[in-house]
Design a protein around this motif. Structure first.
Motif, mmCIF file in Angstrom:
data_model
loop_
_atom_site.group_PDB
_atom_site.id
_atom_site.type_symbol
_atom_site.label_atom_id
_atom_site.label_comp_id
_atom_site.label_asym_id
_atom_site.label_seq_id
_atom_site.Cartn_x
_atom_site.Cartn_y
_atom_site.Cartn_z
ATOM 1 N N ASP A 74 89.611 61.073 85.500
ATOM 2 C CA ASP A 74 89.512 60.248 86.699
ATOM 3 C C ASP A 74 90.931 59.839 87.077
ATOM 4 O OD1 ASP A 74 89.321 58.123 88.533
ATOM 5 O OD2 ASP A 74 87.408 57.469 87.707
ATOM 6 N N GLY A 75 91.451 60.424 88.146
ATOM 7 C CA GLY A 75 92.825 60.166 88.559
ATOM 8 C C GLY A 75 93.093 58.729 88.957
ATOM 9 N N GLN A 76 92.074 58.026 89.454
ATOM 10 C CA GLN A 76 92.276 56.630 89.846
ATOM 11 C C GLN A 76 92.401 55.713 88.642
ATOM 12 O OE1 GLN A 76 89.180 55.715 92.779
ATOM 13 N NE2 GLN A 76 90.888 55.166 94.123
ATOM 14 N N SER A 77 91.461 55.827 87.724
ATOM 15 C CA SER A 77 91.485 54.952 86.545
ATOM 16 C C SER A 77 92.380 55.513 85.439
ATOM 17 C CB SER A 77 90.066 54.756 86.003
ATOM 18 O OG SER A 77 89.582 55.964 85.431
ATOM 19 N N ARG A 78 92.790 56.801 85.567
ATOM 20 C CA ARG A 78 93.599 57.515 84.562
ATOM 21 C C ARG A 78 92.846 57.703 83.247
ATOM 22 N NH1 ARG A 78 97.249 60.310 86.495
ATOM 23 N NH2 ARG A 78 98.292 60.409 84.505
ATOM 24 N N GLU A 79 91.506 57.665 83.313
ATOM 25 C CA GLU A 79 90.713 57.837 82.101
ATOM 26 C C GLU A 79 90.412 59.313 81.875
ATOM 27 O OE1 GLU A 79 86.805 56.100 79.792
ATOM 28 O OE2 GLU A 79 86.791 56.087 81.975
ATOM 29 N N TRP A 80 90.747 59.774 80.659
ATOM 30 C CA TRP A 80 90.435 61.133 80.207
ATOM 31 C C TRP A 80 89.228 61.012 79.281
ATOM 32 C CZ3 TRP A 80 89.984 63.618 75.508
ATOM 33 C CH2 TRP A 80 90.031 65.015 75.522
ATOM 34 N N ARG A 81 88.200 61.851 79.505
ATOM 35 C CA ARG A 81 86.964 61.777 78.723
ATOM 36 C C ARG A 81 86.612 63.158 78.181
ATOM 37 N NH1 ARG A 81 86.045 58.608 83.478
ATOM 38 N NH2 ARG A 81 85.310 60.467 84.534
ATOM 39 N N LEU A 82 86.232 63.183 76.908
ATOM 40 C CA LEU A 82 85.774 64.403 76.271
ATOM 41 C C LEU A 82 84.258 64.362 76.169
ATOM 42 C CD1 LEU A 82 86.253 67.053 74.673
ATOM 43 C CD2 LEU A 82 86.431 65.626 72.615
#
Length: 181
Positions: A74-82
């Motif tokens: 998520d580019g807005q929150s900068r969250e990377w999820r696996l």
């Protein structure tokens, strides 16, 4: 079915899917999202094989073409999820908020039920093994911090590593049998 996506952003991967030879490749759909496409070798037609959640940036497929992991960002929150897929349903695993460099899916791990992720820790790129069953970070794998992994084309699992030195290439294989070849 769709026309050839443009551009392809990965090398074609030869697989056997449902007992038939197939080629899959990651490309970009009309919305600009990465999508995995399957090429029907009998007709030459191309169709989306794995859809994008709208946040998906990468996948790992097993030797039979079944998706076993995906990474969302998520580019807005900068969250990377696996997300991993130990069965039929996707399961959310490790997630983290990243500043600049996000983790990257490398591919299947050296043993059944594992995959490899590259990530930045303490200013260095490192490789972690992840269990597909839960998607959580496993142990660091310094033996896999290498210039290039050597992958068995049948299993799509790493069998060795190649390191580029100033004037040589160093090959290391994980099994003695492979090392002797």
């Amino acid at each position: 079915d769709h026309d050839l996506p443009d551009p392809f952003d990965s090398a074609p991967l030869r697989l056997t899917i449902d007992g038939r030879p197939a080629v899959v490749v990651q490309g970009i759909n009309a919305q600009g999202w990465p999508v995995v496409y399957r090429v029907n070798l009998d007709t030459g037609r191309i169709a989306p094989f794995i859809s994008n959640s709208g946040y998906t940036i990468d996948w790992v497929l097993d030797a039979n073409g079944r998706p076993v992991a995906r990474a969302d960002f998520d580019g807005q929150s900068r969250e990377w999820r696996l997300f991993t897929r130990p069965g039929e349903l996707w399961k959310r695993g490790h997630s983290e908020v990243v500043s600049l460099e996000r983790p990257s899916l490398i591919g299947l791990g050296p043993t059944e039920g594992t995959l490899l992720v590259a990530l930045r820790e303490d200013g260095e790129w490192r490789t972690r093994e992840v269990l597909v069953a839960d998607g959580q970070w496993g142990p660091l794998r310094p033996d896999l911090n290498t210039d290039s992994l050597l992958v068995d084309p049948a299993t799509r699992r790493p069998i060795g590593a190649m390191d580029v030195k100033l004037d040589t290439l160093d090959y290391t294989f994980f099994s003695e049998a492979d090392q002797r070849m």
